[in-house]
Design a protein around this motif. Sequence first.
Motif, PDB file in Angstrom:
ATOM      1  N   LEU A  74       0.927  -1.131  -0.062  1.00 38.96           N
ATOM      2  CA  LEU A  74      -0.098   0.245   0.369  1.00 38.96           C
ATOM      3  C   LEU A  74       0.633   1.650   0.303  1.00 38.96           C
ATOM      4  O   LEU A  74       0.935   2.263  -0.886  1.00 38.96           O
ATOM      5  N   GLY A  75       2.047   1.372   0.639  1.00 39.58           N
ATOM      6  CA  GLY A  75       3.086   2.471   0.936  1.00 39.58           C
ATOM      7  C   GLY A  75       3.926   2.306  -0.835  1.00 39.58           C
ATOM      8  O   GLY A  75       3.099   3.551  -1.291  1.00 39.58           O
ATOM      9  N   MET A  76       4.393   1.754  -0.709  1.00 41.45           N
ATOM     10  CA  MET A  76       4.289   1.651  -2.548  1.00 41.45           C
ATOM     11  C   MET A  76       3.508   2.312  -3.318  1.00 41.45           C
ATOM     12  O   MET A  76       4.002   3.334  -4.435  1.00 41.45           O
ATOM     13  N   LEU A  77       2.345   1.929  -3.296  1.00 42.07           N
ATOM     14  CA  LEU A  77       1.424   1.845  -4.512  1.00 42.07           C
ATOM     15  C   LEU A  77       1.150   3.631  -4.295  1.00 42.07           C
ATOM     16  O   LEU A  77       1.009   3.943  -5.510  1.00 42.07           O
ATOM     17  N   PHE A  78       1.015   4.371  -2.935  1.00 37.47           N
ATOM     18  CA  PHE A  78       1.178   5.736  -3.289  1.00 37.47           C
ATOM     19  C   PHE A  78       2.094   6.230  -3.056  1.00 37.47           C
ATOM     20  O   PHE A  78       2.382   7.735  -3.693  1.00 37.47           O
ATOM     21  N   LEU A  79       3.309   5.887  -2.455  1.00 41.78           N
ATOM     22  CA  LEU A  79       4.756   6.652  -2.986  1.00 41.78           C
ATOM     23  C   LEU A  79       4.727   6.270  -4.871  1.00 41.78           C
ATOM     24  O   LEU A  79       5.519   7.481  -5.246  1.00 41.78           O
ATOM     25  N   VAL A 164      -6.404  15.394  -8.333  1.00 43.82           N
ATOM     26  CA  VAL A 164      -7.148  15.738  -7.854  1.00 43.82           C
ATOM     27  C   VAL A 164      -8.184  14.687  -6.620  1.00 43.82           C
ATOM     28  O   VAL A 164      -8.086  14.674  -6.215  1.00 43.82           O
ATOM     29  N   GLY A 165      -8.039  14.099  -8.006  1.00 44.55           N
ATOM     30  CA  GLY A 165      -9.345  12.958  -7.423  1.00 44.55           C
ATOM     31  C   GLY A 165      -8.054  11.398  -6.600  1.00 44.55           C
ATOM     32  O   GLY A 165      -8.607  10.670  -6.206  1.00 44.55           O
ATOM     33  N   GLU A 166      -6.934  11.553  -6.908  1.00 45.04           N
ATOM     34  CA  GLU A 166      -5.787  10.999  -5.456  1.00 45.04           C
ATOM     35  C   GLU A 166      -5.834  11.792  -4.365  1.00 45.04           C
ATOM     36  O   GLU A 166      -5.566  11.356  -3.219  1.00 45.04           O
ATOM     37  N   PHE A 255       2.204   8.458   0.238  1.00 39.91           N
ATOM     38  CA  PHE A 255       2.116   9.726  -1.416  1.00 39.91           C
ATOM     39  C   PHE A 255       2.999  11.157  -0.775  1.00 39.91           C
ATOM     40  O   PHE A 255       3.527  11.319  -1.938  1.00 39.91           O
ATOM     41  N   ALA A 256       3.244  11.671   0.664  1.00 40.06           N
ATOM     42  CA  ALA A 256       4.409  12.960   0.626  1.00 40.06           C
ATOM     43  C   ALA A 256       5.656  12.196   0.187  1.00 40.06           C
ATOM     44  O   ALA A 256       6.142  13.208  -0.107  1.00 40.06           O
ATOM     45  N   ALA A 257       6.198  11.028   0.876  1.00 39.52           N
ATOM     46  CA  ALA A 257       7.067  10.511   0.777  1.00 39.52           C
ATOM     47  C   ALA A 257       7.725  10.653  -1.345  1.00 39.52           C
ATOM     48  O   ALA A 257       8.086  10.537  -1.866  1.00 39.52           O
ATOM     49  N   GLY A 258       6.330  10.788  -1.802  1.00 39.91           N
ATOM     50  CA  GLY A 258       6.736  10.343  -3.611  1.00 39.91           C
ATOM     51  C   GLY A 258       6.592  10.880  -3.765  1.00 39.91           C
ATOM     52  O   GLY A 258       7.638  12.260  -4.780  1.00 39.91           O
ATOM     53  N   TYR A 281       5.370  -2.248  -8.212  1.00 49.62           N
ATOM     54  CA  TYR A 281       4.643  -3.419  -8.870  1.00 49.62           C
ATOM     55  C   TYR A 281       5.113  -4.545  -9.111  1.00 49.62           C
ATOM     56  O   TYR A 281       4.264  -5.655  -9.611  1.00 49.62           O
ATOM     57  N   GLY A 282       6.788  -4.928  -9.270  1.00 52.62           N
ATOM     58  CA  GLY A 282       6.679  -6.494  -9.061  1.00 52.62           C
ATOM     59  C   GLY A 282       7.105  -7.524  -8.173  1.00 52.62           C
ATOM     60  O   GLY A 282       6.458  -8.341  -8.539  1.00 52.62           O
ATOM     61  N   VAL A 283       6.718  -6.781  -6.753  1.00 55.90           N
ATOM     62  CA  VAL A 283       6.364  -7.583  -5.744  1.00 55.90           C
ATOM     63  C   VAL A 283       5.113  -7.418  -4.651  1.00 55.90           C
ATOM     64  O   VAL A 283       4.493  -8.140  -4.432  1.00 55.90           O
ATOM     65  N   LEU A 284       5.318  -6.288  -4.238  1.00 61.05           N
ATOM     66  CA  LEU A 284       4.825  -5.272  -3.472  1.00 61.05           C
ATOM     67  C   LEU A 284       3.106  -5.113  -3.785  1.00 61.05           C
ATOM     68  O   LEU A 284       2.056  -5.502  -2.736  1.00 61.05           O
ATOM     69  N   ILE A 285       2.841  -4.296  -4.097  1.00 61.77           N
ATOM     70  CA  ILE A 285       2.031  -4.404  -4.972  1.00 61.77           C
ATOM     71  C   ILE A 285       1.381  -4.597  -5.481  1.00 61.77           C
ATOM     72  O   ILE A 285      -0.468  -5.135  -4.972  1.00 61.77           O
ATOM     73  N   PRO A 286       1.346  -5.824  -5.554  1.00 61.69           N
ATOM     74  CA  PRO A 286       0.494  -7.442  -6.307  1.00 61.69           C
ATOM     75  C   PRO A 286       0.310  -8.076  -4.591  1.00 61.69           C
ATOM     76  O   PRO A 286      -1.384  -7.905  -4.855  1.00 61.69           O
ATOM     77  N   VAL A 287       0.882  -7.776  -3.875  1.00 62.25           N
ATOM     78  CA  VAL A 287       0.741  -8.864  -2.414  1.00 62.25           C
ATOM     79  C   VAL A 287      -0.466  -7.867  -2.020  1.00 62.25           C
ATOM     80  O   VAL A 287      -1.145  -8.519  -1.116  1.00 62.25           O
ATOM     81  N   PHE A 288      -0.264  -6.374  -1.882  1.00 66.81           N
ATOM     82  CA  PHE A 288      -1.552  -5.504  -1.742  1.00 66.81           C
ATOM     83  C   PHE A 288      -2.992  -5.805  -1.992  1.00 66.81           C
ATOM     84  O   PHE A 288      -4.073  -6.526  -1.792  1.00 66.81           O
TER      85      PHE A 288
END
Length: 414
Positions: A74-79, A164-166, A255-258, A281-288
């Motif tokens: 989840l963190g990587m997705l929003f980063l 804005v929608g994010e 999100f702020a980190a990104g 996208y290769g590892v962490l986000i699919p797990v989420f």
Amino acid sequence: MTLSAAPVDQEPSAIVSLFWIATAAVAAPLVSRLVRGMIPDVVVLLVLGIVLGPFATGLAGTAGGVQLLSELGLGMLFLLAGYELDTRLLRGRPGRTAWLTWLAGLVLALLMVWLAAPGAGFSTAVAVAIALTSTALGTLLPIVKQDGVLEQPLGRAVLAHGAVGELGPVLAMSILLTGQNLLASLLVLLLFAAAAGVVSWVPQRILERRPGTERFLAALTTGTNQLPVRLVFLLLLVLMTVAEVFDLDIVLGAFAAGLILRRLVAETHPEVQGSLETIGYGVLIPVFFVVSGMGIDPAAVADEPVRWLIFVLAIAVARGSTVWLSERFVPHGANLRFPRERVQLALYAATGLPIIVAVTQVATGSGLIGASLASTLVAAGATTVLLFPLIAKWVRGPVAAAGDRDTALPSRGQ
């Protein structure tokens, strides 16, 4: 955080769960490819999560660190969402119009929730309203690129409303879903912004005052060192930790980190994005997404199909119709001229899933909404990702696409 508690007494071990999650992660893009992208990868991941989860086969669970990997996903997705966000899109007349449009959609969503469930508490209504007004910009980008409209006026409008929608829902989650009063929430958010500013300022000053630092980091970029990637991961965890200390959702920290990372390295070290996408996208986000699917109770959705349909329509009205109305009737200097483009923009803007998943996780963890409602909301979000871009492509049509492109492209120089 999960959408629902597992109904089984014994969960599989972490290794067994990760085996099945990894299998789903490999299968998802293959399935999406086989159907020519008509079913996005993220929807396949959610469906496979449902199949693997405790409400279906029970082959995978969240014990033994699997949930932690999901949180990192989840963190990587929003980063990555923050990294892709061009803050210039949030300024100027188009940016201000996009902000006002999102706020109007949020108010409309609140009214619809209160009309549908007059007994709902304020925080519960806000949680559902935020979920109804998000835009999955990270999911939309590859779709818009594949459709060949990213560099056209339509693509730029999608980027503005998508940004804005994010960001809007992320800020709203941090202000309105913390359990504090509004003034205290705003104060905490300002303190977080100050802390994030310090985290951003320190490395920037080091790079400016110590030119040799950049060469030193470059020497440790390859091989077994990969120091820049490790520093990015540290930055992510620092801001997620700061957000948690301030009792804010970790999504805001990610999100702020990104945003900070984009400011520091986007122009000077674009290769960092490739490394981050590989890890994310290769590892962490699919797990989420698989773990999120595991928390969905398909029986709860099937028992109330009308509520699922109502949520899909509510997303189209609260987010899609407000974007269409603003583009049609509110001049901002970059309005889309073609009716079909405005319809496409509305459909793209109403495509939301990752933030819906995040909001439902926060809301269920805080006891604001039940697991059944959360499952239906996520199912509605997955439906928008599945249907709305397809309808937008159908509205556009191959002949119209060529005609619009020939007419629209010269306006880039204006």
